[in-house]
Design a protein around this motif. Structure first.
Motif, PDB file in Angstrom:
ATOM      1  N   UNK A   1       0.852  -1.185   0.000  1.00  0.00           N
ATOM      2  CA  UNK A   1       0.000   0.000   0.000  1.00  0.00           C
ATOM      3  C   UNK A   1       0.889   1.237   0.000  1.00  0.00           C
ATOM      4  N   UNK A   2       0.636   2.200  -0.899  1.00  0.00           N
ATOM      5  CA  UNK A   2       1.423   3.430  -0.891  1.00  0.00           C
ATOM      6  C   UNK A   2       1.137   4.271   0.347  1.00  0.00           C
ATOM      7  N   UNK A   3       2.183   4.856   0.875  1.00  0.00           N
ATOM      8  CA  UNK A   3       2.072   5.777   1.996  1.00  0.00           C
ATOM      9  C   UNK A   3       3.170   6.819   1.913  1.00  0.00           C
ATOM     10  N   UNK A   4       2.971   7.925   2.609  1.00  0.00           N
ATOM     11  CA  UNK A   4       3.956   9.010   2.591  1.00  0.00           C
ATOM     12  C   UNK A   4       4.585   9.137   3.978  1.00  0.00           C
ATOM     13  N   UNK A   5       5.906   9.142   4.011  1.00  0.00           N
ATOM     14  CA  UNK A   5       6.625   9.279   5.268  1.00  0.00           C
ATOM     15  C   UNK A   5       6.435  10.696   5.793  1.00  0.00           C
ATOM     16  N   UNK A   6       5.973  10.802   7.038  1.00  0.00           N
ATOM     17  CA  UNK A   6       5.716  12.120   7.629  1.00  0.00           C
ATOM     18  C   UNK A   6       6.776  12.525   8.647  1.00  0.00           C
ATOM     19  N   UNK A   7       7.413  11.550   9.291  1.00  0.00           N
ATOM     20  CA  UNK A   7       8.473  11.868  10.245  1.00  0.00           C
ATOM     21  C   UNK A   7       9.291  10.624  10.559  1.00  0.00           C
ATOM     22  N   UNK A   8      10.523  10.847  10.961  1.00  0.00           N
ATOM     23  CA  UNK A   8      11.387   9.778  11.447  1.00  0.00           C
ATOM     24  C   UNK A   8      11.126   9.681  12.947  1.00  0.00           C
ATOM     25  N   UNK A   9      10.753   8.498  13.415  1.00  0.00           N
ATOM     26  CA  UNK A   9      10.403   8.341  14.827  1.00  0.00           C
ATOM     27  C   UNK A   9      11.516   7.700  15.650  1.00  0.00           C
ATOM     28  N   UNK A  10      12.387   6.918  15.004  1.00  0.00           N
ATOM     29  CA  UNK A  10      13.479   6.273  15.727  1.00  0.00           C
ATOM     30  C   UNK A  10      14.617   5.993  14.749  1.00  0.00           C
ATOM     31  N   UNK A  11      15.646   6.849  14.795  1.00  0.00           N
ATOM     32  CA  UNK A  11      16.770   6.698  13.870  1.00  0.00           C
ATOM     33  C   UNK A  11      17.529   5.386  14.102  1.00  0.00           C
ATOM     34  N   UNK A  12      17.746   5.042  15.364  1.00  0.00           N
ATOM     35  CA  UNK A  12      18.516   3.844  15.697  1.00  0.00           C
ATOM     36  C   UNK A  12      17.872   2.580  15.124  1.00  0.00           C
ATOM     37  N   UNK A  13      16.558   2.475  15.219  1.00  0.00           N
ATOM     38  CA  UNK A  13      15.845   1.299  14.719  1.00  0.00           C
ATOM     39  C   UNK A  13      15.263   1.502  13.320  1.00  0.00           C
ATOM     40  N   UNK A  14      15.563   2.639  12.724  1.00  0.00           N
ATOM     41  CA  UNK A  14      15.136   2.984  11.362  1.00  0.00           C
ATOM     42  C   UNK A  14      13.616   2.884  11.199  1.00  0.00           C
TER      43      UNK A  14
END
Length: 81
Positions: free
Chosen positions: A5-18
């Protein structure tokens, strides 16, 4: 058959766990973005990207037009059921 399903990334929530928050049809969902990160596409460059999401993972990037066409087809499919 697998369905993404297409979705748009709105924010990075956890850089360490990507992990990132993705808007999928108005619903916010946390997904793993490890599959779309590389030296040409660092984690900080992912916000606002369109991605194909399958079982909690962003599998690949989409351009906005491809995402819109796919969402339209999914909406038409839902109307036939």
């Amino acid at each position: 058959m697998c369905l993404g399903i297409p979705g748009q990334i709105t924010e990075i929530t956890n850089r360490e766990h990507q992990l990132a928050m993705v808007n999928i049809g108005g619903v916010q969902r946390q997904v793993n973005i490890a599959c779309i990160i590389d030296e040409n596409h660092p984690i900080d460059a992912c916000v606002n990207n369109w991605v194909l999401v399958h079982v909690g993972f962003a599998m690949n990037r989409l351009d906005e037009q491809e995402a819109a066409e796919t969402l339209q087809l999914l909406q038409e499919l839902a109307l036939t059921e």
